[in-house]
Design a protein around this motif. Structure first.
Motif, mmCIF file in Angstrom:
data_model
loop_
_atom_site.group_PDB
_atom_site.id
_atom_site.type_symbol
_atom_site.label_atom_id
_atom_site.label_comp_id
_atom_site.label_asym_id
_atom_site.label_seq_id
_atom_site.Cartn_x
_atom_site.Cartn_y
_atom_site.Cartn_z
ATOM 1 N N ASP A 170 0.824 -1.194 0.000
ATOM 2 C CA ASP A 170 0.000 0.000 0.000
ATOM 3 C C ASP A 170 0.868 1.258 0.000
ATOM 4 O OD1 ASP A 170 0.979 0.026 2.526
ATOM 5 O OD2 ASP A 170 -0.928 0.214 3.551
ATOM 6 N N GLU A 171 0.228 2.398 0.061
ATOM 7 C CA GLU A 171 0.907 3.679 -0.124
ATOM 8 C C GLU A 171 1.897 3.980 1.006
ATOM 9 O OE1 GLU A 171 1.400 7.916 0.785
ATOM 10 O OE2 GLU A 171 0.003 6.582 1.848
ATOM 11 N N SER A 172 1.699 3.401 2.180
ATOM 12 C CA SER A 172 2.570 3.692 3.324
ATOM 13 C C SER A 172 3.993 3.191 3.098
ATOM 14 C CB SER A 172 1.999 3.051 4.592
ATOM 15 O OG SER A 172 0.707 3.556 4.866
ATOM 16 N N ARG A 175 5.986 5.964 1.711
ATOM 17 C CA ARG A 175 6.040 7.209 2.468
ATOM 18 C C ARG A 175 6.936 7.125 3.695
ATOM 19 N NH1 ARG A 175 2.381 8.291 6.318
ATOM 20 N NH2 ARG A 175 1.029 6.688 5.425
ATOM 21 N N LEU A 176 6.903 6.000 4.426
ATOM 22 C CA LEU A 176 7.666 5.850 5.658
ATOM 23 C C LEU A 176 9.007 5.185 5.370
ATOM 24 C CD1 LEU A 176 4.771 4.678 8.007
ATOM 25 C CD2 LEU A 176 5.665 6.990 7.678
ATOM 26 N N TYR A 211 -0.522 -1.682 5.680
ATOM 27 C CA TYR A 211 -0.050 -1.065 6.924
ATOM 28 C C TYR A 211 -1.201 -0.314 7.562
ATOM 29 C CZ TYR A 211 2.959 1.522 10.148
ATOM 30 O OH TYR A 211 3.546 2.041 11.279
ATOM 31 N N ASN A 214 -0.338 0.772 12.837
ATOM 32 C CA ASN A 214 1.099 0.584 13.086
ATOM 33 C C ASN A 214 1.523 -0.884 12.997
ATOM 34 O OD1 ASN A 214 1.416 3.355 13.539
ATOM 35 N ND2 ASN A 214 0.968 3.129 15.717
#
Length: 326
Positions: A170-172, A175-176, A211, A214
């Motif tokens: 997914d997009e997370s 990003r992280l 995700y 957390n």
């Protein structure tokens, strides 16, 4: 000797010469990096895979002695999904320690990645994933929860054994920073190398990593293509999706949730690159539950004492006329 004749240049050749000089001047005016980029695009051919087994990476899959039946079945399901795995018996590290024992076994079996599962107190499962070899690391430790195996779920999805999966994130994971590192680790472990002898040249399943809260939620789906039974269904499917065949995802299993605890720079140790501040140990959670139960017991005992003292304090005064009518 004859006289040398003066040959005049034709106008056509003169025009060609001027065009060549203008073109050379234009090439000289083009920046060097643009010219090199255009030359690389013209010279470098497009990569065409021949399907041969070149990415010869292997994944060592093992568990610590004392794992319960549920986690042993989970490990067997993961071995089914990884045709490039190397199986090892239950590990008993002894005095050498877990990290050294796992690295030695991976070196003996010529494995570049390791998936190691350990079970503590017959109820808490921790999963280690890492790279070994000449350039060891990184490695990550997860707490495994919400485990459901293939036999337990009895889902309708099915796929060919040894087929190569499509890994989706997914997009997370874009990003992280720590998820970017874990994404590369998941690709190395769960991605089947092209042309592996035990793999099948088919892609009929999707392995998804999400995700949320957390935590990393892992799911495994089958790519199901349903053929229309009649012309009406074909027309409706083509009108909705643009194609006659309806493609859908059916879950196969297993499913589990990974809670990242810590990411190390080396193989099963070394400098800490990431530590999850929201992670609470299962031992602490159980200790808090036991403490709440102990508090409730103490409150019940205190209420019993108060009730006894209250009953003792309640005294009925003597009636002076009680003996008159006897």
């Amino acid at each position: 000797m004859g006289k040398r004749r003066n040959r005049s240049k034709s106008p056509a050749k003169a025009e060609e010469k001027t065009e060549v000089t203008q073109a050379s001047d234009a090439i000289e005016q083009v920046p060097a990096h643009e010219a090199s980029a255009e030359a690389d695009e013209q010279e470098s051919p497009k990569f065409v895979s021949d399907g041969k087994y070149k990415n010869k990476q292997r994944c060592l899959v093992l568990c610590l002695r004392g794992a319960t039946a549920r986690y042993r079945h989970l490990l067997e399901d993961l071995r089914t999904l990884l045709p490039h795995h190397k199986k090892e018996s239950k590990l008993d590290p002894g005095k050498t320690g877990m990290a050294r024992a796992v690295n030695d076994i991976a070196e003996i079996r010529s494995c570049s990645t390791v998936l190691y599962l350990e079970c503590r107190k017959h109820q808490d499962a921790y999963m280690w994933m890492g790279r070994t070899g000449e350039n060891p690391g990184p490695s990550a430790k997860f707490h495994v929860s919400n485990v459901h195996t293939m036999d337990e779920l009895r889902l309708t999805g099915n796929c060919m054994k040894g087929s190569r999966p499509i890994l989706t994130f997914d997009e997370s994971f874009k990003r992280l920073d720590h998820l970017k590192l874990l994404k590369e680790l998941f690709v190395d472990i769960f991605g089947t190398p092209r042309g592996h002898p035990k793999s099948k040249p088919f892609v009929d399943r999707v392995m998804a990593f999400y995700y949320a809260d957390n935590k990393i939620w892992v799911r495994n789906y089958q790519i199901l293509e349903e053929q229309p039974t009649n012309a009406l269904e074909a027309h409706l499917s083509k009108k909705e999706s643009g194609q006659e065949e309806a493609t859908s995802l059916v879950e196969i299993g297993p499913r589990f949730v990974l809670n990242p605890i810590r990411i190390f720079r080396g193989s099963f140790g070394g400098q800490t690159l990431f530590q999850n501040p929201d992670f609470v140990s299962p031992n602490e959670i159980r200790a808090m539950q036991y403490k709440r139960k102990g508090n409730s017991y103490m409150q019940r005992k205190e209420s019993e004492k108060k009730r006894k003292t209250r009953n003792a304090e309640i005294v009925i005064p003597e009636d002076p006329l009680d003996s008159v009518f006897r």
